[in-house]
Write an enzyme that holds these catalytic residues in place. Structure first.
Site, PDB file in Angstrom:
ATOM      1  CB  CYS A 114      -0.970  -0.035   1.174  1.00  0.00           C
ATOM      2  SG  CYS A 114      -2.366   1.114   0.973  1.00  0.00           S
ATOM      3  CG  HIS A 125      -3.813  -3.480   3.471  1.00  0.00           C
ATOM      4  ND1 HIS A 125      -2.645  -3.080   4.084  1.00  0.00           N
ATOM      5  CD2 HIS A 125      -4.342  -2.360   2.894  1.00  0.00           C
ATOM      6  CE1 HIS A 125      -2.487  -1.782   3.900  1.00  0.00           C
ATOM      7  NE2 HIS A 125      -3.494  -1.315   3.185  1.00  0.00           N
TER       8      HIS A 125
END
Length: 488
Positions: free
Chosen positions: A331, A429
């Site tokens: 991310c 994630h």
């Protein structure tokens, strides 16, 4: 019985509120109640994505699992994600609405309370019991005005409160008596009992203190909960460095603890992996050699990039790659790997700012106010291993590096693999939570003959341990009596 609400408040942060709520949720489910968790206001950088594309605190997603429910935005209607020492991104009903400093948010609380009460009312219509988690302590005098997280909420819905304190850190009687003494008369009456958390030793030596506490306050001690060694619950914010016993054959992994590190729960499966030695490297600490460096998520990518530069990480990463080490960006950490990060509308700082990245992948990222929030699944493209997870990011990345994606997900390709395959990055994630993807990524990083534990089974087993703890160490008859007498 009609729907009931019970609130768990703590004398301090990390007193055991999240743990007790999780425990009570699963125990009540085992008593055949339909139960939902609820946290009116949460401040955390660890978050989860709901099936309907909303964002809530990670702890409430775990509590939903304890209730055998998918996480929902009503379980945490107000989420604050700090992006500076004095400000935070404010998320209402799963969607980011603005960045606010502390003073502005204090004035906004009346509006936030409307969202809180709407969510609570919806849960009350659907479930027998709503178990509520407070935030911090109800005795924080400076936050009492317009409180929506503790007694302000409890008074608004007229629910009973159980106060929990951590004996392991010391001062448990002072914490409980002092907290109670600082409450108003009506709030004191709302407290129906105490729970002492993380006790280890001979409980007979504690009994005189328990007797004194009950006599001093007129409130019962509903339970003394033991210190559960090896218990794993995903943290709201604090980094858990506890690891399981390691095998002889380990992969050394290091992670920089950036000031705005977020969703570090991505790394819990590695911390609990017998073949992975995971080290979190804090500020001004030596950067040790490793097999794999992971750049985790960040709530303020440009500021955390500056911190990495100040701490000497770019040079350490270049040396690591020269010796054949592997690098993974997740991310915000993925965005850092590119050439630059543009912030035209001021998502993280002043509008129009641009931050130079690490320059390891041929790509650039533009930050947008609208977040990408979705659960996702697909495959790792270098070996077709199944993978699943979730996305929470405000940036869109472009560039030639993305022509070599790491993943093929349900919405399309994601991430990048460098030409020499030493560097990979992704917006996904939770990529270590599934055994197939965890095995594949650890093999890419250099660990041979790996067989990763079933992370979901580990989490479920610990939730069951908590339910058993309630059964064995709490006065469940008194607990049910308090619950059945609750007004809302």
């Amino acid at each position: 019985m009609t729907a009931k609400t019970l609130m768990i408040q703590g004398t301090t942060s990390d007193a055991g509120k999240s743990t007790l709520v999780t425990a009570l949720c699963r125990w009540l489910v085992k008593q055949d109640y339909s139960v939902a968790p609820f946290k009116p206001q949460n401040m955390a950088l660890n978050s989860a994505v709901t099936a309907d594309g909303g964002e809530i605190g990670r702890a409430q997603a775990v509590q939903a699992q304890a209730c055998n429910l998918p996480p929902h935005i009503d379980m945490n209607p107000v989420l604050l994600k700090p992006n500076s020492d004095t400000g935070a991104q404010v998320i209402i009903h799963g969607k980011a609405i603005a960045n606010m400093d502390a003073r502005f948010y204090h004035d906004y609380k009346q509006t936030a309370m409307t969202a809180v009460l709407e969510s609570h009312a919806r849960l009350m219509q659907q479930y027998d019991v709503v178990i509520v988690e407070g935030a911090g302590s109800p005795a924080e005098i400076n936050l009492r005005d317009r409180d929506i997280a503790n007694m302000g909420f409890a008074e608004a819905v007229d629910c009973p409160v159980i106060l929990v304190a951590d004996i392991d850190r010391g001062g448990v009687f002072a914490h409980l008596v002092g907290t109670l003494d600082l409450l108003s008369a009506s709030e004191q009456q709302r407290v129906k009992g105490f729970v002492i958390n993380r006790f280890r030793g001979d409980i007979s030596l504690l009994q005189s203190g328990l007797d004194w506490l009950e006599q001093r306050t007129g409130k019962p001690v509903l339970g003394v909960l033991p210190y559960l060694h090896g218990l794993h619950l995903e943290a709201e914010d604090a980094i858990n460095i506890t690891q399981v016993e390691k095998a002889e054959n380990v992969l050394n992994v290091i992670v920089p603890v950036m000031p705005r590190i977020s969703n570090h729960t991505d790394l819990d499966p590695l911390r609990l992996h017998p073949n992975v030695n995971l080290q979190f490297i804090g500020p001004d600490s030596p950067i040790p050699p490793a097999d794999l460096i992971i750049l985790p998520g960040s709530k303020h990518v440009s500021a955390d990039l500056q911190w990495l530069e100040q701490q000497g990480w770019p040079a350490a990463i270049q040396k690591h790659l020269r010796y054949g080490g592997k690098l993974l960006g997740i991310c915000g950490g993925f965005q850092m790997l590119g050439q630059q990060i543009d912030d035209p509308t001021g998502v993280e700082g002043l509008p129009g700012t641009c931050k130079k990245g690490l320059g390891l992948l041929d790509m650039h990222t533009t930050l947008h106010a609208e977040k990408q929030l979705r659960q996702n699944q697909g495959q790792l493209l270098f070996n077709n291993a199944a993978i699943s997870g979730y996305e929470i990011h405000a940036g869109v990345s472009e560039g030639k590096a993305l022509l070599r994606p790491l993943l093929q997900l349900s919405h399309g390709p994601d991430g990048a693999i460098s030409e020499d395959q030493l560097i990979v990055g992704t917006y996904l994630h939770g990529l270590f939570e599934q055994k197939t993807s965890c095995d594949a990524l650890l093999q890419w990083a250099g660990l041979n003959n790996v067989s990763s534990p079933d992370y979901h089974a580990l989490r479920e087993a610990d939730i069951e341990r908590l339910a058993e703890m309630v059964e064995q160490h709490m006065d469940t008859t008194a607990l049910l009596t308090i619950l059945k007498a609750a007004n809302g």
